[in-house]
Design a protein around this motif. Structure first.
Motif, PDB file in Angstrom:
ATOM      1  N   UNK A  50      14.521 -75.674  17.287  1.00  0.00           N
ATOM      2  CA  UNK A  50      15.294 -74.995  18.341  1.00  0.00           C
ATOM      3  C   UNK A  50      15.194 -73.749  17.834  1.00  0.00           C
ATOM      4  N   UNK A  51      14.431 -72.623  18.486  1.00  0.00           N
ATOM      5  CA  UNK A  51      14.234 -70.830  18.457  1.00  0.00           C
ATOM      6  C   UNK A  51      15.843 -70.742  17.950  1.00  0.00           C
ATOM      7  N   UNK A  52      16.257 -69.777  17.374  1.00  0.00           N
ATOM      8  CA  UNK A  52      17.743 -69.545  17.805  1.00  0.00           C
ATOM      9  C   UNK A  52      17.752 -67.674  17.347  1.00  0.00           C
ATOM     10  N   UNK A  53      16.364 -67.367  17.305  1.00  0.00           N
ATOM     11  CA  UNK A  53      16.787 -65.593  17.090  1.00  0.00           C
ATOM     12  C   UNK A  53      15.301 -65.553  16.821  1.00  0.00           C
ATOM     13  N   UNK A  54      15.626 -64.323  16.365  1.00  0.00           N
ATOM     14  CA  UNK A  54      14.494 -63.504  15.683  1.00  0.00           C
ATOM     15  C   UNK A  54      14.635 -62.219  15.268  1.00  0.00           C
ATOM     16  N   UNK A  55      13.880 -61.229  14.330  1.00  0.00           N
ATOM     17  CA  UNK A  55      14.660 -60.353  13.392  1.00  0.00           C
ATOM     18  C   UNK A  55      13.043 -59.367  12.640  1.00  0.00           C
ATOM     19  N   UNK A  56      13.549 -58.654  12.056  1.00  0.00           N
ATOM     20  CA  UNK A  56      12.531 -57.836  11.380  1.00  0.00           C
ATOM     21  C   UNK A  56      13.248 -57.432   9.823  1.00  0.00           C
ATOM     22  N   UNK A  57      12.722 -57.017   8.495  1.00  0.00           N
ATOM     23  CA  UNK A  57      13.424 -56.123   7.334  1.00  0.00           C
ATOM     24  C   UNK A  57      12.128 -55.155   7.793  1.00  0.00           C
ATOM     25  N   UNK A  58      13.433 -54.796   6.053  1.00  0.00           N
ATOM     26  CA  UNK A  58      12.214 -53.625   5.908  1.00  0.00           C
ATOM     27  C   UNK A  58      13.401 -52.081   6.121  1.00  0.00           C
ATOM     28  N   UNK A  59      12.480 -50.620   6.037  1.00  0.00           N
ATOM     29  CA  UNK A  59      10.547 -51.056   5.946  1.00  0.00           C
ATOM     30  C   UNK A  59      10.629 -51.334   4.355  1.00  0.00           C
ATOM     31  N   UNK A  60       9.112 -51.361   4.189  1.00  0.00           N
ATOM     32  CA  UNK A  60       8.797 -51.319   3.038  1.00  0.00           C
ATOM     33  C   UNK A  60       7.339 -50.036   3.574  1.00  0.00           C
ATOM     34  N   UNK A  61       7.306 -49.335   2.134  1.00  0.00           N
ATOM     35  CA  UNK A  61       5.852 -47.835   2.183  1.00  0.00           C
ATOM     36  C   UNK A  61       4.912 -48.017   1.827  1.00  0.00           C
ATOM     37  N   UNK A  62       4.251 -47.546   2.772  1.00  0.00           N
ATOM     38  CA  UNK A  62       2.735 -47.841   2.463  1.00  0.00           C
ATOM     39  C   UNK A  62       2.123 -46.771   2.411  1.00  0.00           C
ATOM     40  N   UNK A  63       0.514 -46.217   1.597  1.00  0.00           N
ATOM     41  CA  UNK A  63      -0.272 -45.806   2.472  1.00  0.00           C
ATOM     42  C   UNK A  63      -0.141 -46.121   4.341  1.00  0.00           C
ATOM     43  N   UNK A  64      -1.016 -44.507   4.227  1.00  0.00           N
ATOM     44  CA  UNK A  64      -1.552 -44.445   5.914  1.00  0.00           C
ATOM     45  C   UNK A  64      -2.172 -45.032   6.486  1.00  0.00           C
ATOM     46  N   UNK A  65      -2.415 -45.978   7.063  1.00  0.00           N
ATOM     47  CA  UNK A  65      -3.357 -46.727   7.174  1.00  0.00           C
ATOM     48  C   UNK A  65      -4.141 -46.189   8.591  1.00  0.00           C
ATOM     49  N   UNK A  66      -4.073 -45.195   8.773  1.00  0.00           N
ATOM     50  CA  UNK A  66      -4.727 -44.401   9.445  1.00  0.00           C
ATOM     51  C   UNK A  66      -5.609 -43.609   8.854  1.00  0.00           C
ATOM     52  N   UNK A 102       4.049 -58.524  11.237  1.00  0.00           N
ATOM     53  CA  UNK A 102       4.272 -56.844  10.775  1.00  0.00           C
ATOM     54  C   UNK A 102       4.580 -56.085  11.461  1.00  0.00           C
ATOM     55  N   UNK A 103       5.435 -55.390  11.972  1.00  0.00           N
ATOM     56  CA  UNK A 103       5.429 -53.359  13.112  1.00  0.00           C
ATOM     57  C   UNK A 103       4.986 -52.666  11.969  1.00  0.00           C
ATOM     58  N   UNK A 104       4.435 -51.584  12.229  1.00  0.00           N
ATOM     59  CA  UNK A 104       3.767 -50.575  11.507  1.00  0.00           C
ATOM     60  C   UNK A 104       4.787 -48.746  12.700  1.00  0.00           C
ATOM     61  N   UNK A 105       5.171 -48.048  11.501  1.00  0.00           N
ATOM     62  CA  UNK A 105       5.353 -47.000  11.945  1.00  0.00           C
ATOM     63  C   UNK A 105       4.807 -46.371  11.412  1.00  0.00           C
ATOM     64  N   UNK A 106       3.846 -44.791  11.697  1.00  0.00           N
ATOM     65  CA  UNK A 106       3.355 -44.366  11.033  1.00  0.00           C
ATOM     66  C   UNK A 106       3.590 -42.779  11.164  1.00  0.00           C
ATOM     67  N   UNK A 107       4.024 -42.441  10.051  1.00  0.00           N
ATOM     68  CA  UNK A 107       4.522 -40.957   9.470  1.00  0.00           C
ATOM     69  C   UNK A 107       3.518 -40.296   9.197  1.00  0.00           C
ATOM     70  N   UNK A 108       2.040 -40.484   9.118  1.00  0.00           N
ATOM     71  CA  UNK A 108       1.081 -39.862   7.856  1.00  0.00           C
ATOM     72  C   UNK A 108       0.620 -38.375   9.445  1.00  0.00           C
TER      73      UNK A 108
END
Length: 110
Positions: A50-66, A102-108
């Motif tokens: 049975x699916x209870x829910x969903x969510x996300x953890x983080x953020x972790x910081x990485x070098x800009x992928x762009x 994963x979900x990315x937020x670009x801040x580059x």
């Protein structure tokens, strides 16, 4: 010509019927359970996921992928929470998480 066409059609029909059980035996994707599992408490085949829910953890910081020189990306790990629940007895398992990407937020910037 007619005999050759008939034999080709019969051969195609036989190949399709023989290939069907192989494709039906492919494993189901995560989260899709074609049959119930055996309950460890009552022993019946009534344990469902049975699916209870969903969510996300983080953020972790990485070098800009762009490839931007300045700034970094924030990366959030997404997950789905499930439980096992028996349809016959009152058994409910503790929740467990399955990774959902994963979900990315670009801040580059340049």
């Amino acid at each position: 010509m007619k005999k050759k066409l008939t034999s080709v059609l019969v051969l195609c029909a036989m190949a399709f019927t023989l290939a069907l059980p192989v494709s039906a035996a492919q494993p189901a994707a995560i989260g899709i359970q074609p049959r119930a599992q055996e309950c460890g408490k009552c022993g019946r085949m009534t344990l469902n996921t049975v699916k209870v829910g969903d969510g996300e953890t983080g953020p972790t910081i990485r070098k800009c992928k762009h490839g931007y020189v300045y700034g970094q990306d924030k990366v959030f790990a997404k997950y789905i929470t499930y439980k096992y629940k028996c349809g016959h007895c009152s058994y409910i398992s503790s929740p467990f998480n399955v990774s959902a990407g994963e979900r990315f937020e670009c801040h580059g910037y340049n």
